[in-house]
Design a protein around this motif. Structure first.
Motif: not given
Length: 944
Positions: A406-421
């Motif tokens: 239910g976050l209404r989240a779209r179009e993700p990208d992953v940070a180079p360190d792999g810890r966050r989007l």
């Protein structure tokens, strides 16, 4: 269009249900259980021309919508010389996909979704979402509401009867093309000015797939499908307006609004322009082809960019992303025969295979270790909303894990360190860039945007300190920006009204490669960050979309457009050899100034008096050798909380009045249905049968997703039947409990459900305590399974079911088999749920029954054609071979008594009356047991 739908349905109650269906179909709502979230508290505010209904949290947007709608409506009414009644506008925020709907029934009605397009999609630039969607939908209202001459006089007598809207009986390209034309003329942008709209026409012309007027209609499955009516219709009407003057389109609508006979579109065109639509379309198509070839010569003179196609299936193969090691490309595939998929292929196009199914979206992002992909997809949320959320899929196993809900989240990208989007979080009045942990924890907004701002396609820089994204701002600016990944500070990179979207960093972080339409074609460009120099990367005939770069920065992957749709392509990238981009010459007019929001006081939503009936419709019918003359009416409120209709008719043989009433209440979690019947029908030996019946039903959705639905319903029925020759009443009173589960799926090219299953279990209890003369119970079950066999569109359909009766041993005809199923469980006697072709209807009866059907359905042709602007469009031709087996018994089941049959059938899928889907099936079956024989049959639809 509406008249044909009415006349095709025999009997007063089916006819009444058709009218109710039309109100739900052509209205903004749908007659489905709790179509609006029950917890929403709606309010209303009014100007002299419009009333806006809105949930409390959207009041600011509703005030702006009321002011805009009033201004737009006055302008459109003056242009078309037609004044409509008060327009009801429903503003909601229950889906993340931007859209709007309009209908003249049961009154001028518009629904608008609050979530706005982000500019990178097919809407393109727009000065404001409310202005563009209200201009489009109010153009529909003014166009479809017109009725002149005999139709207008009839409207004064009968009211807003569904068959008195002659402009609704025009081709889809006229209806949607006109609204898109007005959307373009009434705003600074609009799809008529969008280079990506012109791209669709250009490539259709260059590649020999430019349609005549029979194809851009509702029902077209070939690319560009539903878009065709909007894009080809708008461009055609623009050409007509250019050739014959700006008042030609309004004059076409006025003349057609006076036609007492529908579907004479060419006659309307001749009376206004002196030419038929057919000849005008042919000339426009030829002129468009010539213009496309001239444009192609100019593009070729600049030397086209060579590229290698990795796919050739068309429709939508988009969103390529190189794996961290550069070996694989992940992408999203949408075809006309399957659910949308995430697929993987090697960078040379080999090894193409499905990884996971997704409901929507095209964005993908690899984790740095290459073991998984993060993506977005819409899904049902809390039963009554559709929200976009993030998922993570394991590349090795295909296992999917949900990251947000239910976050209404779209179009993700992953940070180079792999810890966050980083992702885009959609809101009602704006969107934001946001961050979240790779495990779905610690979500927070990165930006704080003003109302109307929309973000898209965020991508991390190689070091992870910055995020590049496209930002839409009201007025139509769609530019690239850099955002600090910690503070959210924004640094503009481009500042103009070109569509600058879909940025991706080069591996060394020195450039941003992105898509722009600044030269009139969607091409790829590079922005050198050190000095903001703009370089051209591609020069293509179609368009280049959603770019990505290989880890070494030498290969560019993108989606390439052709008349088939979008396919994946790769091309070498050499930034050193890239030429400077030409300056952008802004072709768009200045945006209009929005009026001040209305300041009137809002009030709680009231369904009445809006839900009072607005029409009555006479009808003539012949049933059971009796002539019937009757009237019917129906109505609904703007939120479709109340939907009801009734009819009253006089029978020539009975000499008495009969009637039906249907009411649906859809405010809270259960949907409540009420049906009343008081009917007199001719019986044997001149008897008159009098049936009085009351039915109540409550339906509750237990589970909803975009791939399956599960529901539970409880119904009560009380009926009494008497005869003029035997006044002793026969009473029935029972309750029915039913559970339904369906995961059945159909696709544009489907000739049948292709995947999934459908299950139903129902129990009926008749008892004197409920008013029945009998005491018994009936249990019924039905299971259907659909699976592909050899191709993309063929299917093996399997159906099995059965039922049993408990209590009242003397009641021996509770079930029947033979022919095609025809009755509901509430029919205590001779209930036929089976399909047993090759035998008379209801040929065999008993207290129990079982049946099994096996049917292989296969496609023959996909004509995808109509004839000129006439209201018949042939979608598919298909065949079937089947085996049926069924048995009804009272005491002991014996295999030898099972009745079997086999046969073949031919079917055709149509769209009739420019909007009504219809399947016709004709077959021949041979029954092998007693009373069986070779019998032909005809069905409106499939057997199951």
């Amino acid at each position: 269009m509406l008249r044909s739908a009415l006349m095709a349905q025999p009997g007063p109650l089916p006819r009444l249900l058709v009218v109710l269906g039309l109100l739900a179909r052509f209205g903004a709502g749908q007659a489905a259980a709790a179509s609006m979230p029950p917890e929403l508290r709606f309010r209303s505010l009014s100007t002299q021309r419009v009333t806006v209904h809105f949930p409390q949290e959207l009041e600011a947007m509703a005030r702006q919508a009321a002011a805009l709608a009033t201004e737009i409506l006055e302008r459109l009414q003056a242009r078309y010389d037609h004044r409509v009644g008060r327009v009801q506008i429903v503003l909601v925020d229950v889906e993340d996909d931007p859209n709007g709907f309009a209908s003249p029934l049961p009154y001028p009605l518009v629904q608008v979704r609050a979530a706005a397009p982000r500019g990178a999609d097919e809407f393109g630039n727009h000065e404001s979402w409310l202005r563009v969607v209200l201009t489009h939908e109010l153009a529909h209202v003014v166009h479809l509401d017109q009725a002149r001459g005999l139709q207008g006089v009839s409207r004064k007598v009968l009211g807003r009867a569904p068959f008195l809207f002659p402009n609704g009986a025009t081709p889809t390209w006229m209806i949607e093309g006109l609204a898109t034309f007005e959307e373009t003329e009434g705003t600074a942008f609009g799809r008529g000015r969008n280079p990506d709209s012109r791209m669709v026409l250009r490539m259709a012309a260059l590649e020999g797939d430019f349609p005549m007027e029979d194809r851009p209609v509702l029902g077209l499955d070939d690319w560009p499908g539903g878009q065709a009516a909007y894009l080809f219709g708008e461009a055609f009407l623009r050409d007509v307006s250019r050739r014959f003057g700006p008042q030609t389109i309004p004059e076409l609508t006025r003349v057609h609004a006076g036609r007492p006979i529908p579907y004479l579109d060419d006659l309307t065109a001749r009376s206004v322009t002196g030419r038929s639509f057919h000849s005008l379309w042919r000339e426009w198509r030829q002129a468009t082809r010539e213009g496309a070839f001239r444009e192609a010569r100019v593009l070729r003179d600049r030397e086209l960019t060579p590229f290698t196609l990795l796919t050739t299936r068309g429709i939508r193969q988009t969103g390529p992303r190189f794996s961290p090691d550069g070996t694989w490309i992940a992408y999203t595939s949408k075809r006309q025969t399957r659910f949308r998929e995430i697929r993987l292929m090697r960078r040379d196009g080999t090894g193409d295979h499905r990884l996971a199914v997704r409901n929507g979206g095209s964005a993908l992002a690899w984790t740095p270790d290459g073991r998984s992909l993060v993506y977005d997809e819409p899904e049902s949320y809390r039963l009554f909303r559709v929200r976009s959320d993030l998922r993570r899929v394991d590349v090795e196993t295909g296992e999917v894990r949900r990251l947000t809900r239910g976050l209404r989240a779209r179009e993700p990208d992953v940070a180079p360190d792999g810890r966050r989007l980083v992702f885009v979080r959609q809101g009602a009045e704006a969107s934001e860039l946001a961050l979240i942990g790779l495990d779905g924890s610690a979500a927070r907004d990165l930006t704080r945007s003003a109302p109307g701002v929309q973000w898209s396609n965020p991508r991390f820089a190689p070091g992870g300190a910055m995020v590049a994204a496209s930002r839409y701002q009201p007025g139509g600016r769609l530019d690239l920006v850099l955002v600090d990944a910690e503070s959210g500070e924004v640094t503009p990179l481009t500042e103009d009204r070109a569509k600058d979207v879909e940025p991706v960093f080069t591996p060394d972080g020195s450039h941003l490669v992105f898509r722009s339409d600044r030269d009139g074609v969607s091409n790829l460009y590079a922005l050198r960050l050190s000095d903001r120099a703009l370089l051209r990367i591609t020069n293509v005939l179609g368009g280049a979309f959603l770019p990505d770069l290989s880890p070494d920065g030498r290969t560019l992957a993108f989606a390439s457009y052709s008349s088939r749709g979008y396919d994946l392509a790769t091309a070498p990238l050499d930034l050193e050899a890239a030429a400077p981009a030409e300056p952008f010459l802004d072709p768009y007019p200045a945006p209009r100034v929005d009026p001040a929001p209305v300041g009137v006081e809002s009030r709680p939503y009231r369904a009445f008096p809006t839900a009072l009936p607005r029409f009555w419709s006479p009808y003539f019918d012949s049933v059971s050798d009796e002539t019937r003359l009757g009237v019917l009416t129906a109505a609904a409120d703007p939120l479709f909380r109340h939907l009801y209709g009734g009819d009253l008719y006089h029978g020539s043989k009975t000499g008495r009045l009969s009637g039906n009433l249907y009411y649906q209440y859809d405010r809270w979690l259960p949907t409540f249905l009420l049906a009343l019947k008081d009917a007199r029908d001719p019986g044997p030996k001149d008897a008159i049968l009098h049936t009085r019946e009351l039915q109540l039903r409550a339906s509750v959705p237990l589970q909803r997703s975009l791939r399956s639905v599960q529901s539970l319903s409880l119904g009560w029925r009380r009926s009494r039947e008497t005869s003029s020759t035997d006044p002793t009443p026969f009473d029935l009173g029972g309750i029915e409990l039913a559970w339904n589960l369906s995961s059945v799926k159909k696709y544009p090219y489907s000739i049948s459900p292709l995947d999934g299953s459908r299950l139903r279990l129902a129990l009926l209890k008749e008892d004197p305590a409920l008013g029945s003369r009998v005491s018994l119970a009936k249990l019924y079950g039905d299971a259907r399974l659909y699976a592909r066999l050899f191709g993309e569109s063929d299917t093996l359909a399997l159906r099995a079911g059965g039922g049993a009766t408990f209590g009242r041993p003397t009641f021996q005809k509770s079930y029947a088999v033979g022919g095609i199923e025809s009755r509901s469980l509430f029919d205590v006697a001779i209930t036929n749920h089976s399909v047993l072709r090759g035998y008379p209807d209801d040929a065999f009866t008993g207290r129990s029954f079982a049946h099994l059907n096996l049917e292989y359905r296969f496609p023959l042709l996909k004509p995808q054609r109509g004839f000129r602007s006439y209201p018949v469009f042939l979608r598919h031709l298909h065949g079937a071979a089947f085996l049926d087996a069924a048995h009804a018994w009272t005491r002991d089941f014996a295999v030898a008594d099972v009745k079997t049959a086999a046969g073949v059938a031919l079917g055709a899928d149509f769209n009739l009356a420019h909007g009504l889907p219809f399947t016709a099936t004709a077959g021949v079956a041979h029954g092998f047991a007693t009373r069986g024989g070779t019998r032909a049959y005809f069905l409106g639809g499939l057997a199951f």
